[in-house]
Design an enzyme around this catalytic site. Structure first.
Site, PDB file in Angstrom:
ATOM      1  N   ASP A 140      58.675  -2.589   1.279  1.00 34.85           N
ATOM      2  CA  ASP A 140      58.691  -3.628   2.307  1.00 34.85           C
ATOM      3  C   ASP A 140      57.312  -4.288   2.283  1.00 34.85           C
ATOM      4  OD1 ASP A 140      58.537  -5.127   4.646  1.00 34.85           O
ATOM      5  OD2 ASP A 140      59.685  -3.691   5.838  1.00 34.85           O
ATOM      6  N   ARG A 186      79.009 -18.709   1.432  1.00 32.74           N
ATOM      7  CA  ARG A 186      78.591 -17.298   1.526  1.00 32.74           C
ATOM      8  C   ARG A 186      78.136 -16.816   0.154  1.00 32.74           C
ATOM      9  NH1 ARG A 186      82.307 -13.848   0.881  1.00 32.74           N
ATOM     10  NH2 ARG A 186      83.796 -14.681   2.385  1.00 32.74           N
ATOM     11  N   TYR A 225      58.166  -0.038  10.722  1.00 30.36           N
ATOM     12  CA  TYR A 225      58.721  -0.883  11.791  1.00 30.36           C
ATOM     13  C   TYR A 225      59.825  -0.114  12.529  1.00 30.36           C
ATOM     14  CZ  TYR A 225      61.476  -4.574  13.988  1.00 30.36           C
ATOM     15  OH  TYR A 225      62.199  -5.323  14.881  1.00 30.36           O
ATOM     16  N   LYS A 268      58.337 -13.595   8.852  1.00 27.67           N
ATOM     17  CA  LYS A 268      56.917 -13.431   9.159  1.00 27.67           C
ATOM     18  C   LYS A 268      56.063 -14.375   8.307  1.00 27.67           C
ATOM     19  CE  LYS A 268      58.727 -10.566  11.875  1.00 27.67           C
ATOM     20  NZ  LYS A 268      59.411  -9.410  11.366  1.00 27.67           N
TER      21      LYS A 268
HETATM   22  O1  P1T Z   1      63.084  -9.122  12.196  1.00 26.40           O
HETATM   23  P1  P1T Z   1      63.628  -9.075  10.809  1.00 26.40           P
HETATM   24  O2  P1T Z   1      63.476 -10.354  10.050  1.00 26.40           O
HETATM   25  O3  P1T Z   1      65.017  -8.517  10.741  1.00 26.40           O
HETATM   26  O4  P1T Z   1      62.695  -8.044   9.985  1.00 26.40           O
HETATM   27  C1  P1T Z   1      62.607  -6.692  10.309  1.00 26.40           C
HETATM   28  C2  P1T Z   1      61.291  -6.127   9.832  1.00 26.40           C
HETATM   29  C3  P1T Z   1      61.245  -5.416   8.653  1.00 26.40           C
HETATM   30  N1  P1T Z   1      60.091  -4.907   8.168  1.00 26.40           N
HETATM   31  C4  P1T Z   1      58.931  -5.062   8.835  1.00 26.40           C
HETATM   32  C5  P1T Z   1      57.679  -4.481   8.277  1.00 26.40           C
HETATM   33  C6  P1T Z   1      58.902  -5.774  10.036  1.00 26.40           C
HETATM   34  O5  P1T Z   1      57.722  -5.911  10.666  1.00 26.40           O
HETATM   35  C7  P1T Z   1      60.110  -6.302  10.561  1.00 26.40           C
HETATM   36  C8  P1T Z   1      60.161  -7.022  11.873  1.00 26.40           C
HETATM   37  N2  P1T Z   1      59.049  -6.757  12.692  1.00 26.40           N
HETATM   38  C9  P1T Z   1      58.857  -7.276  13.935  1.00 26.40           C
HETATM   39  C10 P1T Z   1      59.720  -8.073  14.570  1.00 26.40           C
HETATM   40  C11 P1T Z   1      57.582  -6.870  14.587  1.00 26.40           C
HETATM   41  O6  P1T Z   1      57.152  -7.493  15.573  1.00 26.40           O
HETATM   42  O7  P1T Z   1      56.960  -5.926  14.090  1.00 26.40           O
END
Ligand code: P1T
Length: 383
Positions: A174, A50, A102, A199
């Site tokens: 972000d 961790r 998001y 992503k």
């Molecule tokens: O899904 P995760 O890895 O927890 O990330 C969240 C997140 C944070 N910031 C942005 C700009 C994002 O697009 C996302 C996740 N977005 C999607 C799953 C989507 O389809 O837009």
């Protein structure tokens, strides 16, 4: 020498050394929770996974390198990374965020942290006027997503950073939609850059992972403490996959951008399409900022078909054959989504519609296939 590499070499070599044990060029997946000690505290730098893990450390060094930062931290998801940033705050603190973001970020802010006494304002950051107007003595942090999900608004990071600096506010960006191939927010004045590495960074739709990078030693100490104390860390296999993805980030991003440009132009000239949102279009309201701030315009775009409503938008998405109907983005394969019912369903309708997320909006994550096949797929679905 590795410090001075260009970005397209940093993705491959940044922060990376052959593994110490046998010279493995890719770090092994250290699938272990703990490490043998000769005496309490007598270990080789790793005690418990961790806290630290060699595969995660290799990934974190790569993340720091590509985001032009000194300190990087990997988390179990993008939202877990955001959650760690919010834990820097205290009850009574206020955060100003972009009015388009998001849906899961909005949900984390309003459905979790509001209950802990942290207050959020969502403002249009096309100029810094609304940002300045929302600042009060309780404001601690500004949270910027750019380009925004799903409206592709582009926010001038330098301008927002100047406001934050003058008011001693933390600026977190972000950078998920852009990736560091297109912009490096720390170089534009941000204090923290966050990614849903799920992503573009990982890039192959096979992992959920998040990251934070900063150059501020005090922030890094606190984030490292939170990472260990709260424990939302990714496993070594996911770190390995993300690191492998980063090594091709630059070549993938180049193709994502090229394909998106062609699709944006195709949709713009299509008689059945009402609106196309892509920062590379000259008619995009923030095109000038995008041109100055970004190296290219990215692989994400949204559009509204003429006269479409909730049902007709969904009909078009369901007709797509090569674009897969799915949440997420940034993988090699093209995806199509319906923000109002999918990624942004957790935002109340009246609020999301104010920022343009109407029922007829369709979002595309343009992949790296042959663009002729992607356009042919759109053509048959729109017809
Ligand atoms: O899904 P995760 O890895 O927890 O990330 C969240 C997140 C944070 N910031 C942005 C700009 C994002 O697009 C996302 C996740 N977005 C999607 C799953 C989507 O389809 O837009």
């Amino acid at each position: 020498m590795k410090d001075k590499l260009h970005f397209n070499s940093q993705t491959i070599h940044g922060g990376q050394e052959p593994d110490k044990a046998y010279g493995a060029v890719m770090p092994p997946i250290y699938q272990t929770s703990t490490y043998a000690q000769t005496t309490p505290g007598g270990h080789k730098g790793f005690e418990y996974s961790r806290t630290h893990n060699p595969t995660r450390q290799a990934l974190e060094r790569a993340l720091a390198s590509i985001e032009a930062g000194e300190f990087a931290f990997a988390f179990g998801s993008g939202l877990a990374a955001m959650d760690a940033v919010l834990k820097l705050l205290k009850p009574g603190d206020e955060v100003i965020s972009t009015d388009d973001l998001y849906g899961g970020s909005y949900r984390l802010f309003t459905k979790i942290y509001e209950d802990f006494g942290i207050h959020f304002h969502f403002v249009n950051m096309a100029s810094t006027d609304a940002l300045n107007a929302a600042i009060n003595e309780n404001t601690r942090m500004v949270w910027v997503e750019t380009p925004t999900n799903p409206m592709m608004n582009v926010i001038d990071i330098k301008a927002v950073a100047a406001v934050c600096k003058s008011k001693e506010l933390l600026l977190a960006v972000d950078n998920t939609f852009a990736s560091p191939y297109l912009q490096q927010p720390l170089l534009l004045g941000a204090d923290i850059v966050m990614h849903s590495a799920t992503k573009y960074l990982a890039g192959h739709s096979d992992v959920i992972l998040g990251s934070l990078v900063t150059n501020d030693k005090h922030l890094a100490e606190r984030i490292g403490f939170i990472q260990n104390a709260s424990g939302a860390v990714p496993g070594p296999m996911d770190c390995f996959l993300t690191l492998r993805g980063i090594k091709t980030l630059h070549v993938r991003m180049q193709r994502h951008c090229e394909n998106a440009a062609q699709i944006a132009n195709y949709l713009t000239s299509h008689p059945k399409i009402e609106k196309v949102y892509w920062p590379g279009l000259e008619g995009h309201p923030n095109h000038t900022v995008a041109k100055a701030q970004m190296n290219d315009f990215g692989g994400m775009l949204s559009f509204v078909p003429k006269g479409a409503n909730y049902n007709t938008a969904i009909q078009i998405i369901e007709k797509l054959k090569l674009f897969t109907l799915a949440e997420s983005l940034g993988g090699v394969e093209s995806l199509a989504g319906h923000p109002a019912s999918m990624t942004h369903a957790s935002i109340p309708k009246n609020i999301r519609e104010q920022s343009g997320v109407v029922d007829a909006l369709i979002r595309l994550s343009v992949g790296i296939e042959d663009v002729r096949d992607l356009i042919a797929d759109l053509e048959q679905a729109i017809a």
